[in-house]
Scaffold this motif. Structure first.
Motif, PDB file in Angstrom:
ATOM      1  N   GLY A  72      89.521 131.292  12.789  1.00 28.24           N
ATOM      2  CA  GLY A  72      88.395 131.103  13.684  1.00 28.24           C
ATOM      3  C   GLY A  72      87.882 132.408  14.269  1.00 28.24           C
ATOM      4  N   THR A  73      87.078 132.300  15.307  1.00 27.55           N
ATOM      5  CA  THR A  73      86.449 133.470  15.921  1.00 27.55           C
ATOM      6  C   THR A  73      86.816 133.630  17.393  1.00 27.55           C
ATOM      7  OG1 THR A  73      84.467 132.167  16.491  1.00 27.55           O
ATOM      8  CG2 THR A  73      84.470 133.305  14.353  1.00 27.55           C
ATOM      9  N   GLN A  74      87.793 132.858  17.875  1.00 30.47           N
ATOM     10  CA  GLN A  74      88.093 132.893  19.305  1.00 30.47           C
ATOM     11  C   GLN A  74      88.572 134.272  19.759  1.00 30.47           C
ATOM     12  OE1 GLN A  74      89.198 130.610  17.190  1.00 30.47           O
ATOM     13  NE2 GLN A  74      88.350 128.658  17.902  1.00 30.47           N
ATOM     14  N   GLU A  75      89.442 134.908  18.982  1.00 26.53           N
ATOM     15  CA  GLU A  75      89.973 136.204  19.400  1.00 26.53           C
ATOM     16  C   GLU A  75      88.889 137.273  19.399  1.00 26.53           C
ATOM     17  OE1 GLU A  75      93.579 137.456  17.595  1.00 26.53           O
ATOM     18  OE2 GLU A  75      94.451 135.452  17.536  1.00 26.53           O
ATOM     19  N   GLU A  76      88.015 137.243  18.390  1.00 30.09           N
ATOM     20  CA  GLU A  76      86.918 138.207  18.366  1.00 30.09           C
ATOM     21  C   GLU A  76      85.972 137.988  19.548  1.00 30.09           C
ATOM     22  OE1 GLU A  76      88.523 138.177  14.264  1.00 30.09           O
ATOM     23  OE2 GLU A  76      88.037 136.637  15.720  1.00 30.09           O
ATOM     24  N   GLU A  77      85.682 136.733  19.872  1.00 34.78           N
ATOM     25  CA  GLU A  77      84.808 136.449  21.008  1.00 34.78           C
ATOM     26  C   GLU A  77      85.439 136.911  22.315  1.00 34.78           C
ATOM     27  OE1 GLU A  77      84.223 132.292  20.644  1.00 34.78           O
ATOM     28  OE2 GLU A  77      82.759 132.449  19.005  1.00 34.78           O
ATOM     29  N   ALA A  78      86.751 136.743  22.422  1.00 36.14           N
ATOM     30  CA  ALA A  78      87.437 137.222  23.629  1.00 36.14           C
ATOM     31  C   ALA A  78      87.368 138.741  23.721  1.00 36.14           C
ATOM     32  CB  ALA A  78      88.893 136.760  23.618  1.00 36.14           C
ATOM     33  N   ALA A  79      87.488 139.418  22.583  1.00 42.70           N
ATOM     34  CA  ALA A  79      87.398 140.877  22.591  1.00 42.70           C
ATOM     35  C   ALA A  79      86.005 141.347  22.993  1.00 42.70           C
ATOM     36  CB  ALA A  79      87.760 141.425  21.211  1.00 42.70           C
ATOM     37  N   ILE A  80      84.977 140.605  22.584  1.00 43.70           N
ATOM     38  CA  ILE A  80      83.610 140.963  22.967  1.00 43.70           C
ATOM     39  C   ILE A  80      83.420 140.856  24.472  1.00 43.70           C
ATOM     40  CG2 ILE A  80      81.192 140.250  22.784  1.00 43.70           C
ATOM     41  CD1 ILE A  80      81.735 139.491  19.891  1.00 43.70           C
ATOM     42  N   THR A  81      83.978 139.795  25.044  1.00 42.77           N
ATOM     43  CA  THR A  81      83.845 139.626  26.506  1.00 42.77           C
ATOM     44  C   THR A  81      84.558 140.743  27.271  1.00 42.77           C
ATOM     45  OG1 THR A  81      85.821 138.214  26.596  1.00 42.77           O
ATOM     46  CG2 THR A  81      83.691 137.127  26.245  1.00 42.77           C
ATOM     47  N   LEU A  82      85.543 141.382  26.639  1.00 42.26           N
ATOM     48  CA  LEU A  82      86.253 142.484  27.282  1.00 42.26           C
ATOM     49  C   LEU A  82      85.589 143.836  27.022  1.00 42.26           C
ATOM     50  CD1 LEU A  82      89.935 141.419  26.529  1.00 42.26           C
ATOM     51  CD2 LEU A  82      88.705 141.218  28.694  1.00 42.26           C
ATOM     52  N   GLY A  83      84.464 143.809  26.292  1.00 41.18           N
ATOM     53  CA  GLY A  83      83.699 145.032  26.088  1.00 41.18           C
ATOM     54  C   GLY A  83      83.969 145.756  24.791  1.00 41.18           C
ATOM     55  N   ALA A  84      84.714 145.166  23.886  1.00 40.26           N
ATOM     56  CA  ALA A  84      85.001 145.828  22.607  1.00 40.26           C
ATOM     57  C   ALA A  84      83.775 145.773  21.702  1.00 40.26           C
ATOM     58  CB  ALA A  84      86.185 145.157  21.922  1.00 40.26           C
ATOM     59  N   HIS A  85      83.579 146.819  20.890  1.00 32.63           N
ATOM     60  CA  HIS A  85      82.482 146.806  19.930  1.00 32.63           C
ATOM     61  C   HIS A  85      83.017 146.462  18.550  1.00 32.63           C
ATOM     62  CE1 HIS A  85      83.818 150.693  18.398  1.00 32.63           C
ATOM     63  NE2 HIS A  85      83.837 151.166  19.649  1.00 32.63           N
ATOM     64  N   GLY A  86      82.117 146.488  17.550  1.00 29.55           N
ATOM     65  CA  GLY A  86      82.447 145.968  16.232  1.00 29.55           C
ATOM     66  C   GLY A  86      83.669 146.574  15.583  1.00 29.55           C
ATOM     67  N   TRP A  87      83.747 147.925  15.514  1.00 24.91           N
ATOM     68  CA  TRP A  87      84.878 148.558  14.861  1.00 24.91           C
ATOM     69  C   TRP A  87      86.179 148.326  15.616  1.00 24.91           C
ATOM     70  CZ3 TRP A  87      85.063 149.695  10.077  1.00 24.91           C
ATOM     71  CH2 TRP A  87      83.917 150.119   9.383  1.00 24.91           C
ATOM     72  N   GLN A  88      86.118 148.342  16.948  1.00 30.92           N
ATOM     73  CA  GLN A  88      87.322 148.070  17.729  1.00 30.92           C
ATOM     74  C   GLN A  88      87.827 146.650  17.471  1.00 30.92           C
ATOM     75  OE1 GLN A  88      85.808 148.982  21.669  1.00 30.92           O
ATOM     76  NE2 GLN A  88      86.979 150.905  21.739  1.00 30.92           N
ATOM     77  N   ILE A  89      86.908 145.712  17.398  1.00 31.44           N
ATOM     78  CA  ILE A  89      87.295 144.318  17.130  1.00 31.44           C
ATOM     79  C   ILE A  89      87.961 144.213  15.766  1.00 31.44           C
ATOM     80  CG2 ILE A  89      86.409 141.992  16.739  1.00 31.44           C
ATOM     81  CD1 ILE A  89      84.194 142.644  18.750  1.00 31.44           C
ATOM     82  N   PHE A  90      87.380 144.897  14.771  1.00 30.91           N
ATOM     83  CA  PHE A  90      87.951 144.790  13.429  1.00 30.91           C
ATOM     84  C   PHE A  90      89.337 145.420  13.350  1.00 30.91           C
ATOM     85  CE2 PHE A  90      88.694 146.708   9.239  1.00 30.91           C
ATOM     86  CZ  PHE A  90      88.696 145.564   8.467  1.00 30.91           C
TER      87      PHE A  90
END
Length: 287
Positions: free
Chosen positions: A182-200
């Motif tokens: 799913g995408t829950q962890e990526e969405e949580a990382a976005i809310t914490l201010g992470a950008h695309g490369w950091q999320i990956f």
């Protein structure tokens, strides 16, 4: 009481030692014996024949076949093609899996169909496509000849054909895995201010690393063992465009059976190394 969440009914306890089925013991052993017999005839026996024929005329002939300049050239070309195609297909597979599983867009089903296309198309047809496009009588043949650019019957054609037959492996390993996560962890990382490369790098990659490595291993095994597509575009130029599978065919057609089986045993060794790494990754992932 209002707002109270009802408790789920407890599931019946199942002992870890309980059998998976209720079939009789005789049925189980018949199925195991049948599976073992099929594996012996289709896998073990051919491997034994390859090793036996390779050593039939002694170690001198065996080593001479492996150290022959044409065999060495075929080995170098095989490893070079794998070194080019596997990283490219890894990059494509990760990008395709990321796009398919993390985003919604029109044409997603068509993209998945294109990814699966090499599984449905014969490798020989895949090689023929590149001959029709880049060959001397192909769409771009005149332009390539005028600029002295060689695609077919040269390294670029072999790489393109290998890319075609191997590019689904990494993507097809990652897509089901990433869909399940799913995408829950990526969405949580976005809310914490992470950008695309950091999320990956910090979220997605640690979750898919074992599936990614498994896909890379399968891709590499197919790249080194591909015959049909490469045979069409290579031109069978000895010492230049022959990979190991093509070199085995040439030796066999020339009735150099011991030499052909000796080179085939080298491919077998590469396959065994691949399977050992695959098994290690499977056990590692299970833990």
């Amino acid at each position: 009481m209002a707002g109270t969440v009802p408790m789920a009914a407890p599931r019946p306890h199942r002992s870890a030692a309980s059998p998976a089925t209720t079939e009789a013991s005789a049925v189980k052993w018949v199925l195991v014996a049948a599976a073992g017999l099929v594996l012996f005839w289709l896998i073990a026996l051919p491997l034994i024949v390859v090793l036996t024929e390779a050593l039939k005329r002694g170690w001198d002939v065996f080593l001479a076949a492996l150290t022959d300049p044409d065999a060495a050239s075929a080995l170098r070309l095989t490893l070079l093609v794998a070194a080019i195609t596997v990283p490219l297909n890894t990059l494509f597979g990760v990008m395709a899996a990321w796009a398919v599983t993390k985003f919604r867009f029109r044409g997603k089903g068509f993209l998945i169909t294109l990814i699966d296309l090499p599984f449905a198309v014969s490798p020989v047809i895949g090689g023929l496509i590149f001959v029709l496009v880049f060959g001397s009588n192909g769409w771009f043949g005149s332009w390539l000849s005028a600029h002295d650019v060689k695609i077919v019957f040269a390294l670029p054609g072999i790489v393109l054909a290998t890319l075609f037959v191997t590019f689904p492996f990494v993507a097809r390993e990652l897509i089901p895995l990433m869909e399940d996560q799913g995408t829950q962890e990526e969405e949580a990382a976005i809310t914490l201010g992470a950008h695309g490369w950091q999320i990956f790098w910090r979220v997605t990659l640690p979750n898919i690393k074992w599936g990614l490595l498994y896909g890379i291993i399968l891709c590499n095994a197919r790249a080194m063992g591909e015959f049909g597509a490469v045979s069409v575009v290579s031109g069978h130029i000895r010492g230049e465009t022959n990979t190991l599978p093509l070199h085995v065919e040439i030796l066999y057609n020339e009735y150099q059976f011991s030499a052909s089986f000796a080179v085939a045993s080298l491919l077998l060794l590469l396959a065994l190394v691949t399977m050992i790494v695959k098994s290690w990754l499977t056990r590692k992932n299970a833990h």
